[in-house]
Design a protein around this motif. Sequence first.
Motif, PDB file in Angstrom:
ATOM      1  N   SER A   1       0.514 -42.737  30.019  1.00 60.65           N
ATOM      2  CA  SER A   1      -0.581 -42.459  30.870  1.00 60.65           C
ATOM      3  C   SER A   1       0.717 -41.230  32.031  1.00 60.65           C
ATOM      4  O   SER A   1      -0.748 -40.767  32.359  1.00 60.65           O
ATOM      5  N   THR A   2       1.697 -40.610  32.237  1.00 65.21           N
ATOM      6  CA  THR A   2       2.126 -40.289  33.055  1.00 65.21           C
ATOM      7  C   THR A   2       1.905 -39.084  31.874  1.00 65.21           C
ATOM      8  O   THR A   2       1.407 -37.749  32.680  1.00 65.21           O
ATOM      9  N   THR A   3       1.952 -38.221  30.750  1.00 62.60           N
ATOM     10  CA  THR A   3       1.637 -37.506  29.963  1.00 62.60           C
ATOM     11  C   THR A   3      -0.217 -36.916  30.182  1.00 62.60           C
ATOM     12  O   THR A   3      -0.473 -35.712  30.770  1.00 62.60           O
TER      13      THR A   3
ATOM     14  N   ARG B   1       0.453 -29.099  33.942  1.00 67.49           N
ATOM     15  CA  ARG B   1       1.301 -28.716  34.057  1.00 67.49           C
ATOM     16  C   ARG B   1       2.239 -29.407  33.386  1.00 67.49           C
ATOM     17  O   ARG B   1       3.363 -29.550  32.957  1.00 67.49           O
ATOM     18  N   ILE B   2       1.512 -29.058  31.393  1.00 68.05           N
ATOM     19  CA  ILE B   2       2.012 -29.214  30.711  1.00 68.05           C
ATOM     20  C   ILE B   2       2.210 -28.001  30.090  1.00 68.05           C
ATOM     21  O   ILE B   2       0.959 -27.912  29.885  1.00 68.05           O
ATOM     22  N   ILE B   3       3.197 -27.683  29.424  1.00 64.13           N
ATOM     23  CA  ILE B   3       3.425 -26.406  28.750  1.00 64.13           C
ATOM     24  C   ILE B   3       3.196 -27.042  27.873  1.00 64.13           C
ATOM     25  O   ILE B   3       4.518 -27.413  26.020  1.00 64.13           O
ATOM     26  N   ILE B   4       2.649 -26.460  26.117  1.00 65.04           N
ATOM     27  CA  ILE B   4       1.686 -27.482  24.974  1.00 65.04           C
ATOM     28  C   ILE B   4       2.430 -27.261  24.218  1.00 65.04           C
ATOM     29  O   ILE B   4       2.734 -28.512  23.321  1.00 65.04           O
ATOM     30  N   THR B   5       2.959 -26.003  23.690  1.00 63.46           N
ATOM     31  CA  THR B   5       3.911 -25.698  22.572  1.00 63.46           C
ATOM     32  C   THR B   5       5.727 -26.893  22.715  1.00 63.46           C
ATOM     33  O   THR B   5       5.665 -26.853  21.735  1.00 63.46           O
ATOM     34  N   ALA B   6       5.771 -26.504  24.202  1.00 56.78           N
ATOM     35  CA  ALA B   6       6.674 -27.695  24.569  1.00 56.78           C
ATOM     36  C   ALA B   6       6.703 -28.495  24.361  1.00 56.78           C
ATOM     37  O   ALA B   6       7.911 -29.282  23.516  1.00 56.78           O
ATOM     38  N   ALA B   7       5.519 -29.174  24.439  1.00 54.49           N
ATOM     39  CA  ALA B   7       5.033 -30.439  24.175  1.00 54.49           C
ATOM     40  C   ALA B   7       5.263 -31.036  23.216  1.00 54.49           C
ATOM     41  O   ALA B   7       5.571 -31.500  22.362  1.00 54.49           O
ATOM     42  N   LEU B   8       5.349 -30.363  21.789  1.00 59.49           N
ATOM     43  CA  LEU B   8       4.477 -30.505  20.481  1.00 59.49           C
ATOM     44  C   LEU B   8       6.268 -30.364  19.414  1.00 59.49           C
ATOM     45  O   LEU B   8       5.978 -31.159  19.074  1.00 59.49           O
ATOM     46  N   PHE B   9       6.839 -29.803  20.454  1.00 60.13           N
ATOM     47  CA  PHE B   9       7.735 -29.505  19.964  1.00 60.13           C
ATOM     48  C   PHE B   9       9.243 -31.317  20.225  1.00 60.13           C
ATOM     49  O   PHE B   9       9.403 -31.593  19.440  1.00 60.13           O
ATOM     50  N   PHE B  10       8.788 -31.248  21.328  1.00 61.94           N
ATOM     51  CA  PHE B  10       9.637 -32.297  21.823  1.00 61.94           C
ATOM     52  C   PHE B  10       8.897 -33.465  21.796  1.00 61.94           C
ATOM     53  O   PHE B  10       9.398 -34.077  20.761  1.00 61.94           O
TER      54      PHE B  10
END
Length: 115
Positions: A35-37, A45-54
């Motif tokens: 829900s927060t995501t 407010r999300i950097i997609i590449t960082a989100a995929l990595f993490f």
Amino acid sequence: IGGGLIFSPFFVFMEIDAVVTVATAATCVIFTATSTTFQYLLINRIIITAALFFGTMTTLASYCGVRLVHYVSVRYGRKSYVILIVAAAVGASSVLTMIESVALFRGHGHFGGKG
């Protein structure tokens, strides 16, 4: 504070099986995190590449954690070891949060600091 931090100690206190406790806490975390995501995704407010990595790293870490809990549960048959693993994870998280907070307070942290 997510549901896992609330439910895990309560379930342990109620003497519910440690494997059920960990699985229930993980399920609570999934709903909270999702829900927060989506909220952050909707306001860009999300950097997609960082989100995929993490996301990949946490998925692998979760898999290893589940394997470790299952192995300890089957190998030793004692719930106290599983509880110790959960306590160690929460403790490590707390210590790392404190280290990051002190670094941010001193101006040397990653987010907005000098270094």
